[in-house]
Write a protein that holds these residues in place. Structure first.
Motif, PDB file in Angstrom:
ATOM      1  N   GLN A  72      50.029  43.572  68.386  1.00  0.00           N
ATOM      2  CA  GLN A  72      51.351  43.878  68.919  1.00  0.00           C
ATOM      3  C   GLN A  72      51.415  45.301  69.463  1.00  0.00           C
ATOM      4  N   TRP A  73      50.859  46.252  68.708  1.00  0.00           N
ATOM      5  CA  TRP A  73      50.890  47.645  69.166  1.00  0.00           C
ATOM      6  C   TRP A  73      49.992  47.880  70.366  1.00  0.00           C
ATOM      7  N   LEU A  74      48.996  47.026  70.551  1.00  0.00           N
ATOM      8  CA  LEU A  74      48.155  47.113  71.737  1.00  0.00           C
ATOM      9  C   LEU A  74      48.993  47.007  73.003  1.00  0.00           C
ATOM     10  N   HIS A  75      50.133  46.345  72.908  1.00  0.00           N
ATOM     11  CA  HIS A  75      50.982  46.116  74.074  1.00  0.00           C
ATOM     12  C   HIS A  75      52.204  47.025  74.110  1.00  0.00           C
ATOM     13  N   VAL A  76      52.259  47.998  73.198  1.00  0.00           N
ATOM     14  CA  VAL A  76      53.336  48.989  73.226  1.00  0.00           C
ATOM     15  C   VAL A  76      52.796  50.220  73.953  1.00  0.00           C
ATOM     16  N   GLN A  77      53.230  50.420  75.151  1.00  0.00           N
ATOM     17  CA  GLN A  77      52.724  51.512  75.980  1.00  0.00           C
ATOM     18  C   GLN A  77      53.853  52.480  76.313  1.00  0.00           C
ATOM     19  N   VAL A  78      53.497  53.756  76.438  1.00  0.00           N
ATOM     20  CA  VAL A  78      54.450  54.701  77.011  1.00  0.00           C
ATOM     21  C   VAL A  78      54.701  54.267  78.447  1.00  0.00           C
ATOM     22  N   PRO A  79      55.959  54.060  78.841  1.00  0.00           N
ATOM     23  CA  PRO A  79      56.222  53.519  80.179  1.00  0.00           C
ATOM     24  C   PRO A  79      55.702  54.422  81.282  1.00  0.00           C
ATOM     25  N   ALA A  80      55.116  53.806  82.295  1.00  0.00           N
ATOM     26  CA  ALA A  80      54.674  54.560  83.470  1.00  0.00           C
ATOM     27  C   ALA A  80      55.905  54.886  84.308  1.00  0.00           C
ATOM     28  N   ALA A  81      56.239  56.150  84.382  1.00  0.00           N
ATOM     29  CA  ALA A  81      57.443  56.577  85.086  1.00  0.00           C
ATOM     30  C   ALA A  81      57.259  58.024  85.521  1.00  0.00           C
ATOM     31  N   PRO A  82      58.002  58.459  86.539  1.00  0.00           N
ATOM     32  CA  PRO A  82      57.861  59.847  87.000  1.00  0.00           C
ATOM     33  C   PRO A  82      58.390  60.866  85.995  1.00  0.00           C
ATOM     34  N   ALA A  83      59.257  60.443  85.079  1.00  0.00           N
ATOM     35  CA  ALA A  83      59.824  61.364  84.093  1.00  0.00           C
ATOM     36  C   ALA A  83      59.892  60.662  82.740  1.00  0.00           C
ATOM     37  N   PRO A  84      59.796  61.408  81.647  1.00  0.00           N
ATOM     38  CA  PRO A  84      59.833  60.781  80.326  1.00  0.00           C
ATOM     39  C   PRO A  84      61.215  60.231  80.000  1.00  0.00           C
ATOM     40  N   PRO A  85      61.288  59.131  79.240  1.00  0.00           N
ATOM     41  CA  PRO A  85      62.582  58.616  78.787  1.00  0.00           C
ATOM     42  C   PRO A  85      63.230  59.597  77.818  1.00  0.00           C
ATOM     43  N   TRP A  86      64.540  59.433  77.619  1.00  0.00           N
ATOM     44  CA  TRP A  86      65.285  60.415  76.826  1.00  0.00           C
ATOM     45  C   TRP A  86      64.751  60.521  75.400  1.00  0.00           C
ATOM     46  N   ALA A  87      64.346  59.395  74.789  1.00  0.00           N
ATOM     47  CA  ALA A  87      63.890  59.421  73.403  1.00  0.00           C
ATOM     48  C   ALA A  87      62.611  60.238  73.257  1.00  0.00           C
ATOM     49  N   PHE A  88      61.750  60.185  74.266  1.00  0.00           N
ATOM     50  CA  PHE A  88      60.515  60.959  74.254  1.00  0.00           C
ATOM     51  C   PHE A  88      60.831  62.449  74.310  1.00  0.00           C
ATOM     52  N   THR A  89      61.683  62.837  75.271  1.00  0.00           N
ATOM     53  CA  THR A  89      62.046  64.250  75.408  1.00  0.00           C
ATOM     54  C   THR A  89      62.802  64.739  74.178  1.00  0.00           C
ATOM     55  N   ASP A  90      63.710  63.919  73.668  1.00  0.00           N
ATOM     56  CA  ASP A  90      64.505  64.284  72.496  1.00  0.00           C
ATOM     57  C   ASP A  90      63.604  64.540  71.285  1.00  0.00           C
ATOM     58  N   PHE A  91      62.594  63.732  71.112  1.00  0.00           N
ATOM     59  CA  PHE A  91      61.669  63.870  69.980  1.00  0.00           C
ATOM     60  C   PHE A  91      60.998  65.241  69.992  1.00  0.00           C
ATOM     61  N   TYR A  92      60.502  65.658  71.145  1.00  0.00           N
ATOM     62  CA  TYR A  92      59.766  66.920  71.222  1.00  0.00           C
ATOM     63  C   TYR A  92      60.694  68.133  71.252  1.00  0.00           C
ATOM     64  N   GLN A  93      61.868  67.988  71.858  1.00  0.00           N
ATOM     65  CA  GLN A  93      62.805  69.107  71.836  1.00  0.00           C
ATOM     66  C   GLN A  93      63.322  69.370  70.424  1.00  0.00           C
ATOM     67  N   LYS A  94      63.569  68.318  69.663  1.00  0.00           N
ATOM     68  CA  LYS A  94      64.013  68.517  68.279  1.00  0.00           C
ATOM     69  C   LYS A  94      62.929  69.163  67.427  1.00  0.00           C
ATOM     70  N   ALA A  95      61.674  69.021  67.853  1.00  0.00           N
ATOM     71  CA  ALA A  95      60.571  69.649  67.127  1.00  0.00           C
ATOM     72  C   ALA A  95      60.399  71.116  67.502  1.00  0.00           C
ATOM     73  N   GLY A  96      61.004  71.537  68.629  1.00  0.00           N
ATOM     74  CA  GLY A  96      60.923  72.941  69.018  1.00  0.00           C
ATOM     75  C   GLY A  96      60.291  73.193  70.369  1.00  0.00           C
ATOM     76  N   PHE A  97      59.919  72.142  71.079  1.00  0.00           N
ATOM     77  CA  PHE A  97      59.327  72.302  72.394  1.00  0.00           C
ATOM     78  C   PHE A  97      60.422  72.261  73.468  1.00  0.00           C
ATOM     79  N   SER A  98      60.108  72.793  74.643  1.00  0.00           N
ATOM     80  CA  SER A  98      61.054  72.767  75.757  1.00  0.00           C
ATOM     81  C   SER A  98      60.959  71.429  76.489  1.00  0.00           C
ATOM     82  N   ALA A  99      61.938  71.177  77.355  1.00  0.00           N
ATOM     83  CA  ALA A  99      61.912  69.963  78.167  1.00  0.00           C
ATOM     84  C   ALA A  99      60.695  69.955  79.093  1.00  0.00           C
TER      85      ALA A  99
END
Length: 361
Positions: A124-151
């Motif tokens: 099942q996880w073999l088919h869970v991919q980070v979506p191919a897109a020009p910009a990261p989805p909000w949940a991806f950016t939110d995860f790293y910003q809450k950890a202390g990284f910039s957008a």
């Protein structure tokens, strides 16, 4: 320099290595009758993965596949002609879904029209991919910003994981491996042992009669398996799962020859299990000692991993840092608070209770 025992095996850090040197990249070495160790190259600082080729009747069973790269395909073509001598692949077994293990499983299965064996969780996880897109989805950016990284930095992480090498070729079906499943390959019985934490349902293969354990990434010599929290499941507690798996592996005799996915095969399994537990206990203690005042995940990452090179290393290090933080929160010794979109961690007050596992936010 490492010492040698009476049989010429290399002794280092409490482990015994029967082969002082690995085979050259793309070459094979027999580690037991009908079991070949193939050194497959990887395009990273960790420059290899060990695959195991099991002889079976008029063909071969492949354990793990390598990454989706041109070099991997070239090595496989060499193996087909020079090692397999035209005999087919009869089945593909993947220990887990990570791209260096399952990257070309679909290609091998389709080419030889043979079944793919995995656990359900890994397929099942073999088919869970980070979506191919020009910009990261909000949940991806939110995860790293809450950890202390910039957008901007989050966008660089997103670009790093978009590399096609991290995208295994598609697999359309599988045959399920479960805890205790038995596979008879070349007259040898292999029992499936499931581990967790490094990946959801990692399958190790254990031959009791021959004293062999294909450990995948669940147990490695010298280096430690990545145990990390990712943006796909930010509240996960993989370190708890992984430590529980280590304890279950103590049921395997210490005398087995461990065939890992990286580094060299070795003896003294239980010594290595002790070392791995001690490694994480050290990280947990260091994290607690540095949380007398609130700290972000980025600050704690610098404590646990002071030397990093590049965004990919930071991705791995942050995941490991959060795995230790989530473990300590579940134990009730660390608490987390959010202010201004940033999560910070501090030691829990004496007598504090562990959080309710059913809490939603």
């Amino acid at each position: 320099m490492a010492d040698l025992d009476a049989n010429g095996a290399q002794l280092r850090d409490g482990l015994r290595y029967p082969w002082p040197q690995p085979p050259a990249s793309g070459e094979v070495c027999e580690v037991a009758p009908g079991v070949l160790w193939l050194r497959m190259p990887l395009p990273f600082r960790l420059d290899h993965i060990n695959l195991y080729l099991l002889q079976h009747e008029a063909g071969w069973v492949v354990v793990d596949t390598g990454m989706n790269t041109a070099q991997t395909f070239a090595v496989w073509e060499q193996v087909f002609s020079q090692v397999f001598d035209g005999r087919p692949v009869l089945a593909v077994i993947c220990t887990h879904f990570h791209s260096d293990h399952a990257g070309v499983a679909g290609w091998l299965s389709e080419r030889f029209q043979c079944p793919l064996y995995m656990t359900a969780g890994e397929f099942q996880w073999l088919h869970v991919q980070v979506p191919a897109a020009p910009a990261p989805p909000w949940a991806f950016t939110d995860f790293y910003q809450k950890a202390g990284f910039s957008a901007v930095q989050a966008g660089e992480f997103f670009a790093a994981v978009q590399n096609k090498h991290f995208r295994p070729l598609p697999c359309t079906g599988f045959r399920r491996l479960r805890q205790g499943s038995q596979l008879t390959i070349g007259g040898r019985c292999w029992q499936v042992l499931i581990g967790n934490g490094h990946s959801p349902e990692h399958a190790c293969l254990y031959s009791a009669a021959d004293g062999l354990l294909i450990s995948g990434d669940q147990v490695l010599p010298r280096i430690t398996s990545t145990v990390g929290v990712q943006a796909t499941e930010p509240q996960a507690n993989p370190l708890r799962d992984w430590l529980d798996s280590i304890e279950r592996l103590r049921a395997v005799p210490d005398s087995v020859l461990v065939l890992p996915s990286h580094e060299r095969p070795f003896f003294n399994l239980h010594q290595r299990l002790d070392q791995l537990v001690a490694h994480h206990q050290g990280h947990l203690a260091r994290m607690l000692a540095n949380c007398t005042e609130p700290r972000s995940a980025l600050e704690l990452m610098a404590v646990l991993f002071p030397t990093l090179s590049g965004r990919f290393d930071e991705l791995m290090a942050l995941g490991e840092t959060l795995a230790h933080a989530n473990y300590l929160m579940a134990e009730g010794t660390l608490v987390r608070e959010e202010r201004g979109g940033l999560l910070r961690y501090r030691r829990a007050p004496t007598g504090a209770k562990a959080p309710d596992p059913q809490q939603v936010f």
